[in-house]
Scaffold this motif. Structure first.
Motif, PDB file in Angstrom:
ATOM      1  N   LEU A  67       9.554   0.409 -13.095  1.00  0.00           N
ATOM      2  CA  LEU A  67       8.246  -0.209 -13.295  1.00  0.00           C
ATOM      3  C   LEU A  67       7.476   0.680 -14.266  1.00  0.00           C
ATOM      4  CD1 LEU A  67       7.568  -0.966  -9.534  1.00  0.00           C
ATOM      5  CD2 LEU A  67       8.220  -2.631 -11.280  1.00  0.00           C
ATOM      6  N   MET A 109      -1.253  -3.985  -6.209  1.00  0.00           N
ATOM      7  CA  MET A 109      -2.112  -2.825  -5.997  1.00  0.00           C
ATOM      8  C   MET A 109      -3.197  -2.727  -7.058  1.00  0.00           C
ATOM      9  SD  MET A 109      -1.416  -0.781  -3.462  1.00  0.00           S
ATOM     10  CE  MET A 109      -1.917   0.867  -4.046  1.00  0.00           C
ATOM     11  N   ASN A 110      -2.914  -3.251  -8.242  1.00  0.00           N
ATOM     12  CA  ASN A 110      -3.858  -3.160  -9.350  1.00  0.00           C
ATOM     13  C   ASN A 110      -4.032  -4.550  -9.947  1.00  0.00           C
ATOM     14  OD1 ASN A 110      -3.863  -0.001  -9.671  1.00  0.00           O
ATOM     15  ND2 ASN A 110      -1.729  -0.632  -9.503  1.00  0.00           N
ATOM     16  N   LYS A 141       5.081   8.121  -9.277  1.00  0.00           N
ATOM     17  CA  LYS A 141       3.857   7.333  -9.414  1.00  0.00           C
ATOM     18  C   LYS A 141       2.806   7.894  -8.460  1.00  0.00           C
ATOM     19  CE  LYS A 141       5.806   3.017 -11.073  1.00  0.00           C
ATOM     20  NZ  LYS A 141       6.970   3.636 -11.713  1.00  0.00           N
ATOM     21  N   ASP A 158       0.837  -1.195   0.000  1.00  0.00           N
ATOM     22  CA  ASP A 158       0.000   0.000   0.000  1.00  0.00           C
ATOM     23  C   ASP A 158       0.872   1.244   0.000  1.00  0.00           C
ATOM     24  OD1 ASP A 158      -2.302  -1.321  -0.041  1.00  0.00           O
ATOM     25  OD2 ASP A 158      -3.007  -0.704   1.936  1.00  0.00           O
ATOM     26  N   LEU A 159       0.528   2.139  -0.888  1.00  0.00           N
ATOM     27  CA  LEU A 159       1.336   3.344  -1.001  1.00  0.00           C
ATOM     28  C   LEU A 159       0.726   4.428  -0.135  1.00  0.00           C
ATOM     29  CD1 LEU A 159       1.704   3.060  -4.813  1.00  0.00           C
ATOM     30  CD2 LEU A 159       3.415   2.499  -3.094  1.00  0.00           C
ATOM     31  N   PRO A 163       6.423   2.841  -4.997  1.00  0.00           N
ATOM     32  CA  PRO A 163       6.737   1.406  -5.041  1.00  0.00           C
ATOM     33  C   PRO A 163       8.186   1.150  -5.451  1.00  0.00           C
ATOM     34  CG  PRO A 163       5.348   2.022  -6.910  1.00  0.00           C
ATOM     35  CD  PRO A 163       5.444   3.226  -6.023  1.00  0.00           C
ATOM     36  N   ASN A 185      -0.842   7.477  -6.086  1.00  0.00           N
ATOM     37  CA  ASN A 185      -1.088   6.638  -4.914  1.00  0.00           C
ATOM     38  C   ASN A 185      -1.492   5.212  -5.240  1.00  0.00           C
ATOM     39  OD1 ASN A 185      -0.337   8.553  -3.099  1.00  0.00           O
ATOM     40  ND2 ASN A 185      -2.394   9.411  -2.920  1.00  0.00           N
ATOM     41  N   SER A 186      -1.898   4.971  -6.489  1.00  0.00           N
ATOM     42  CA  SER A 186      -2.182   3.578  -6.825  1.00  0.00           C
ATOM     43  C   SER A 186      -1.022   2.971  -7.614  1.00  0.00           C
ATOM     44  CB  SER A 186      -3.499   3.464  -7.589  1.00  0.00           C
ATOM     45  OG  SER A 186      -3.458   4.247  -8.748  1.00  0.00           O
ATOM     46  N   GLY A 187       0.108   3.641  -7.593  1.00  0.00           N
ATOM     47  CA  GLY A 187       1.311   3.050  -8.181  1.00  0.00           C
ATOM     48  C   GLY A 187       1.425   3.250  -9.677  1.00  0.00           C
ATOM     49  N   ARG A 188       0.609   4.126 -10.243  1.00  0.00           N
ATOM     50  CA  ARG A 188       0.686   4.362 -11.684  1.00  0.00           C
ATOM     51  C   ARG A 188       1.595   5.549 -11.985  1.00  0.00           C
ATOM     52  NH1 ARG A 188      -3.628   2.177 -14.558  1.00  0.00           N
ATOM     53  NH2 ARG A 188      -4.926   0.861 -13.249  1.00  0.00           N
ATOM     54  N   ASP A 189       2.331   5.442 -13.066  1.00  0.00           N
ATOM     55  CA  ASP A 189       3.095   6.600 -13.503  1.00  0.00           C
ATOM     56  C   ASP A 189       2.109   7.724 -13.746  1.00  0.00           C
ATOM     57  OD1 ASP A 189       5.944   6.254 -13.720  1.00  0.00           O
ATOM     58  OD2 ASP A 189       5.463   4.582 -15.037  1.00  0.00           O
ATOM     59  N   TYR A 201       3.106  -4.224 -14.653  1.00  0.00           N
ATOM     60  CA  TYR A 201       4.159  -3.340 -15.110  1.00  0.00           C
ATOM     61  C   TYR A 201       5.030  -4.106 -16.106  1.00  0.00           C
ATOM     62  CZ  TYR A 201       3.395  -0.576 -10.779  1.00  0.00           C
ATOM     63  OH  TYR A 201       2.879   0.177  -9.756  1.00  0.00           O
TER      64      TYR A 201
END
Lengths: 583, 583
Positions: free
Chosen positions: B168, B185-186, A553, A223-224, A230, A555-559, B191
């Motif tokens: 990632l 997370m997703n 990234k 969890d971010l 991440p 909060n959901s780890g996406r760029d 990635y």
């Protein structure tokens, strides 16, 4: 050739020179008979000028097509400005241009490229490539680059060698947080991405490399929480034939070197504090010591006066906040509400105003006399005008809650000065902590940390009391580095794994490669790792890590811009599914 | 404190000093009344001595327990040696010890820790931590560190900033080679690990960072040919407002700087050659120009003389190998067999000996007169004593085969001198190559490479003839770097994707983030990437990349020592399987 100079270097010294510049249109001012164009690149801004008297008509035609953020190339002569701009290095000159070319057009950007832009965080992140053109963002990346350079310089000068360790590694027991990477070459098998190069650097010490460092990406699939990534960067270091003192000395030196080279700040010697003291004085293992408001324990003074809440609890502890006797009842009520939020979970507190005339006003006047309160004030070193806040409860919980209050009040009082740097070593961490949920001991640092020799006899009888040869470097209330002296004896390492609940077989399977290595002449060794992202932001007086990462990234780890992770194509998915399932 | 000095620094200057050393037992000589111990660390070897007259008995007891690779700490006095060793810096002194402690024991190592060890490659890799203690291995890692430092210094001094890009990332169309990383997370999304930071560095140029570099790990999930690693390191660079010439100049400068700083070699100006010329003269786009043996085309001279094989083929081409007229028929037959192996696949060749008396002897004497052969020799610049070898076939295939022969003969003739450095720029690569299998055009470099402006009109009519603004830096027959000027116009980029078989929707989905960025003032830009692993090994006069990696992977992608990838635990597998399947 696109340019003879960049947009930040022309001054009166270049008068009458013919120059070519390339960059982005920053500002356009069109007075009809005269057009000014501010052209910008990474290095600065230079003013171009076209006028009816001296310039060709075709230039006006081109200039009128320009818009903000168009990419242009201009050639002309450096002349002295009529009205100079003392705020920029190029402000005394302008370029009377004779050639103007549009290299690329630009749609109207969604926010202005200014130091203070009108774009909100989300928009700026979505168009990060435009955000990067802004000075504050660009400068943060340059700052980060500079810190990395200085770290490498300092460590290389001290005989450390930077060695790259693998990114595709074997999964370890902390595996719950490991990213895993299926291997096409070995179907059904997986690499893990490292949470740190810990075992590799220890192997290098067994390998005699003596002093290792690396600025290296690490990974954690969890969890971010706010402002956590991440993938993060670490300054990872290890040394052989050292005791704790050797390591503290080298890395205190590194931190001093950075403070000196970046801020010209010199700090004599970093203070040290045991974990135990930090918890008792600040309720926190990374106390911000830029300001006081230390904890004072009041069990002796506050108990036995008939105040039931204080009488029955394990610990009565308080802080005294300067100048806050100005807080009204309403202010205090709000503060209490803030403390009672679930994130903090305080039940309540007792407040005592220290009036300017030396008298007291307290929420527990019924139980404590003026004399009692005066004794509190003396113990807590409270001054006239202070507001004392007293809490009671289980020691650990209460300290944690009071620590949150201390930080909040410091923030409100403006005591957390970003231009002040207060480093602190916290030492003598406990080796183990007991986890109620899993009903077993966990390594507080990691399973490779060495117990203090003098506590070794508690290993089988009182594990919770063993202190570790572990240390954290704290800067302004942030843990910027942490490390330990390691175990280098195969038997002790096996004992440690056993204490942590591994069977000998599990320990051998997971860490056999390291324990085997210990059999072939492992030297005493230890190390430290700095969170580079945090170090950089704290050194720059900010606590927002994300600003110092070119492509952070969300909060959901996406760029933020590219929106990774994305679905991969079905064929690959199928292949993966087959490999995973058939295992 | 474990040591006052390291094992490589004590000399006669330190005479009579009391010192403490720590390290590994390298050599033990026990003469009964006297024991010598060579103690070794990363920095060198120092001799310790115990003797009956001057030393305490207890020291003999401890010393007699020692074995090879035991870790010891010794304290004593620096004295002058009776018999000096001029081969090591510490060879004039020894330490008469008065304290000796065993810090750790060692099992007997499976091979000796010597420059020339008795351990085979496999054993050395399995015990890499012992291998690392050997000078040749340790020195390679230090060499690599030094090169990295020099690269960073050179580029930073030229205003490049090192920026970290994400590991990632979003998967791209070359996805077949991407490692994919499921995201907890997703769930159901993945990635990818980058094969290079290509798109990110282009975005940074759009973002105005102007000059970027990074020494960065990249990843490729594919068959590991000999000495190839699934994770490799790249010096990745990009510049804005540049033409090809600007980039060649900067990175020729970098390469010169490295050659100068590492080998004190100065090279005036790197030669340049078009791709076309390289293929015609060497049959190879990365020719080794440390030696000659260039190709010569003989269609005009060799055809029409009744030799059917030469008459009917597209190309007759040959090389002349110095001194090889000494080859016997048997030698030549063996060479032919070597050429006929499936890896090369030649059908045959014609040989012509140039005798010392100026006469010729050829395998095609029946068809070619002495005069014909003399004309061949003249054309091919063959000298007395040479062996000419002529091949015929389809141009591309034949050149490739002859190139393999050229390299093999150079190896046999000792012409590939590892201490000579012959850099070469190969320029004007084709933009596209046609792939018969998939029946479509592929980008020879990558889809972001810009066509040469003067070839732009061939884009729709003759794509195979378009040359790219692409360049490779070749050193001693190895491609050490390659790059290109990029497309920075949205429309041209869209056209390129279309040419490569993308629908507009596919292009937008995969590379929308980049093409969108091009709409907001993308500057002209270009860059280059160096294969750091290869660069380091070539600069060190070796072609074995693996030696320069602390923890290399074997041919199936496993860490040689730690044996990753390993199976992860069932719970994780199940979780993965669920996520993948439910997608």
């Amino acid at each position: 050739m696109f340019r003879t100079h960049n947009c930040g270097e022309l001054t009166l010294k270049n008068l009458n020179e013919k120059v070519t510049l390339s960059g982005w249109v920053s500002v356009l001012r069109d007075k009809g008979f005269m057009i000014w164009i501010d052209v910008r690149d990474r290095y600065g801004i230079t003013q171009l000028i076209i006028d009816e008297e001296r310039s060709d008509k075709s230039l006006f035609e081109t200039a009128k097509k320009l818009g903000r953020e168009f990419v242009i190339q201009a050639t002309g002569t450096v002349i002295e400005r009529a009205s100079k701009n003392p705020n920029i290095p190029t402000g005394e000159v302008e370029i009377l241009i004779e050639k103007l070319e549009i290299l690329n057009e630009s749609k109207l950007p969604p926010f202005t490229i200014d130091d203070n832009t009108d774009g909100g965080e989300e928009l700026r992140m979505q168009y990060r490539y435009l955000d990067l053109r802004r000075n504050p963002v660009k400068n943060k990346l340059i700052f980060r680059h500079k810190i990395a350079q200085e770290v490498r310089k300092y460590l290389s000068d001290k005989d450390f060698i930077e060695v790259e360790t693998p990114v595709l590694i074997k999964s370890t027991p902390e595996g719950a947080r490991d990213f895993v990477v299926p291997s096409r070459m070995n179907p059904g098998e997986f690499y893990a991405l490292p949470q740190s190069p810990q075992t590799f650097k220890q192997l290098m010490m067994v390998g005699g490399l003596d002093k290792y460092f690396q600025i290296v990406k690490c990974f954690r699939d969890e969890d971010l929480r706010a402002d956590r990534q991440p993938e993060f960067t670490q300054i990872d270091c290890e040394m052989a034939f050292v005791e704790q003192e050797d390591i503290l000395e080298i890395f205190e030196g590194l931190t001093k070197h950075l403070l000196k080279s970046v801020h010209n700040v010199e700090i004599e010697k970093f203070p040290r504090m045991t974990y135990d003291e930090a918890m008792r004085k600040y309720g926190n293992d990374k106390p911000d010591i830029r300001f006081g408001m230390e904890f004072h324990e009041l069990n002796e003074l506050a108990k036995g006066k008939g105040f039931d809440i204080f009488d029955k609890e394990e610990l009565v502890v308080g802080i005294s906040a300067p100048t806050l006797n100005s807080y009204t009842r309403k202010d205090i009520d709000r503060l209490l509400e803030w403390m009672q939020r679930p994130q903090i979970g305080a039940r309540g507190f007792v407040w005592v105003r220290v009036n300017e005339d030396g008298t007291f006003k307290s929420s527990a006047d019924k139980f404590y006399s003026e004399q009692d309160l005066s004794a509190f004030a003396e113990k807590m070193n409270a001054k006239k005008g202070d507001l004392m806040i007293l809490m009671a409860g289980k020691a650990n919980d209460t300290r944690k809650q009071l620590s949150a209050l201390r930080m909040e009040l410091a923030e409100r009082l403006g005591l957390r000065n970003p231009n002040e740097f207060a480093p602190l070593w916290v030492v003598d961490f406990p080796l183990l902590e007991f986890d109620e949920e899993s009903n077993r001991w966990h390594a507080m640092h990691h399973p490779f940390t060495s117990p203090k020799p003098e506590d070794m006899d508690k290993l089988s009888i009182d594990p919770g009391e063993i202190r570790a040869n572990a240390y954290d470097l704290v800067l302004n209330g942030n843990e910027i580095g942490g490390g330990s002296i390691r175990i280098y004896d195969r038997e002790l390492q096996a004992q440690m794994f056993s204490l942590l609940g591994f069977t000998p077989e599990q320990a051998q399977e997971q860490f056999g490669f390291l324990m085997n290595a210990f059999q072939y002449g492992a030297p005493p060794h230890g190390g430290i790792a700095f969170g580079f992202d945090r170090l950089v932001s704290i050194l720059d007086g900010s606590e927002t890590i994300r600003d110092y990462i070119a492509f952070p990234k969300n909060n959901s780890g996406r760029d933020v811009m590219i929106d990774a992770p994305a679905a991969i194509d079905q064929m690959q998915l199928d292949e993966l599914a087959i490999n995973v399932v058939k295992k």
